[in-house]
Design an enzyme around this catalytic site. Sequence first.
Site, mmCIF file in Angstrom:
data_model
loop_
_atom_site.group_PDB
_atom_site.id
_atom_site.type_symbol
_atom_site.label_atom_id
_atom_site.label_comp_id
_atom_site.label_asym_id
_atom_site.label_seq_id
_atom_site.Cartn_x
_atom_site.Cartn_y
_atom_site.Cartn_z
ATOM 1 N N CYS A 151 7.349 13.325 7.253
ATOM 2 C CA CYS A 151 6.927 11.732 8.641
ATOM 3 C C CYS A 151 8.216 11.318 8.880
ATOM 4 C CB CYS A 151 6.993 10.575 6.963
ATOM 5 S SG CYS A 151 5.923 10.154 6.410
ATOM 6 N N GLU A 173 -2.199 5.150 13.598
ATOM 7 C CA GLU A 173 -0.655 5.063 12.507
ATOM 8 C C GLU A 173 -0.264 6.350 13.402
ATOM 9 O OE1 GLU A 173 0.876 3.081 10.131
ATOM 10 O OE2 GLU A 173 -0.490 1.614 11.142
ATOM 11 N N ARG A 203 6.558 -2.673 11.839
ATOM 12 C CA ARG A 203 5.809 -1.752 12.577
ATOM 13 C C ARG A 203 5.476 -2.049 13.940
ATOM 14 N NH1 ARG A 203 6.091 3.961 10.018
ATOM 15 N NH2 ARG A 203 6.615 4.085 11.910
ATOM 16 N N GLY A 232 0.771 -1.562 -0.556
ATOM 17 C CA GLY A 232 0.224 0.405 0.230
ATOM 18 C C GLY A 232 1.050 1.460 0.035
ATOM 19 N N ASP A 238 -1.035 12.197 6.330
ATOM 20 C CA ASP A 238 0.223 13.191 5.914
ATOM 21 C C ASP A 238 0.294 12.539 4.365
ATOM 22 O OD1 ASP A 238 1.164 11.312 6.632
ATOM 23 O OD2 ASP A 238 2.425 11.242 8.041
ATOM 24 N N HIS A 271 -1.520 6.604 4.558
ATOM 25 C CA HIS A 271 -1.683 7.833 5.563
ATOM 26 C C HIS A 271 -2.325 9.377 5.077
ATOM 27 C CE1 HIS A 271 2.014 5.536 8.082
ATOM 28 N NE2 HIS A 271 1.021 5.145 8.515
#
Length: 446
Positions: free
Chosen positions: A369, A174, A138, A24, A252, A250
């Site tokens: 990030c 996240e 993660r 993704g 952002d 995400h």
Amino acid sequence: MQQFEVNFDGLVGPTHNYAGLSTGNVASQSNANAVSNPKEAAKQGLAKMKALADMGMKQGVLAPQERPDIAMLRRLGFSGSDAQVLDKAAKQAPQVFLACCSASSMWTANAATVSPGADTLDGRIHFTPANLTNKFHRSLEPAVTGAILQATFDDDKYFAHHTHLPDNEHFGDEGAANHTRLCTEYGKAGVELFVYGRYAFNQSKPAPVRYPARQTFEASQAISRLHGLKDEKVVYIQQNPDVIDQGVFHNDVISVGNQNVLFYHEQAFLNTGSVLKEIRRKFGESPLHFIEVPTSAVSVMDAVSTYLFNTQIITLPQGHMAIIAPAECQENPAVSDYLNTLTAMDTPVKEVKYFDVKQSMRNGGGPACLRLRVAMNERELKAANPHTLMNDILFARLNQWVEKHYRDRLSEQDLRDPQLLTESRTALDELTQIMKLGSVYPFQQV
Ligand code: SUG
């Protein structure tokens, strides 16, 4: 009292590598198995931190994590000496092994969600480490992230630390990558925007079909409860599932806010009209700038490949805002044209500064990030660990430290090298002394 937004950037760890671990995330997948350069990556990150500090911004540093994660490999059944654990894991379960080697803690926008004291019930700054359950590599981060945050913000008069949400996809979280705060001034109560990709407990709601939605509505709500936020100052926004399916893993990657500016792509959200109305109502009467980028000016594909929205919008001491953008934005004609027109528009954003963070970009991590934002007043800043704040001395010290310990070339094969583990542990042990963090790493506790 003075108020600041302090950006705490993640220091890139000594085992920064490209393993194609993030389904993704287009950049991560397309650079799988490329050779990385941890030394260059760390120096690019430090240069960005120093440049922001030189602009008069308050800038902090968050320490990286230990990888390969030997403790996790042992938990998964690999045994013997550390060298044997590495060898067995790399041979018997190469994908699991690579996941346990990722230096992904460098992207501190995913470290935690942070709510400043002006927004919370008890007036303290609240931190909740992100559980990052959607990706195994993660999900290794939250416990040590919590320890590093505690060592950085270690005064319970000003700082409240929560445990990460349950390690389950229902509460997939996240962190700040899906959280933005709008306000008139950093020290005044703001509106916190929580952007989620799907509902965990309601299958009838829209959701992406190709790529995973990492953040759930239920996780966002839990964070807001934990932080003691007021309903009339929170907006929950569903991300457009179509853009998740185009590589926006995400929020952002498609929207960013700062003070009274929300900068977003036309396709970023579901039900944009009603979302904007709710934000407007909750924000109050003061001027608020919605800068919507139309698809006709910048396609979602260009937004994903250049990270136009993974930029930092910062308020400079002179009073106007600047966009901190990756060099990729300058290299793309549609995006650089757009940015040129943006700075001429009637908004607080007046300049764009480009940075080379290519080592991070190749894994899908842009300037935004790499940083965790913490809005703080003078007293709170004074209570934070001073050895984590960027200045000429820390910059020189960390560059020397990188120069001494980091390799300039790392391939998949190198990650099995027990010598790399020794080098990394030596480096991190020294780092905890430079930054006065105490024993935050599992290897320091045995
Ligand atoms: O979670 N990449 C990270 C990039 C995180 C970017 N963060 C924000 N958008 N805030 C991720 O997908 C790639 C690791 C690899 O493939 O080796 C990775 O984890």
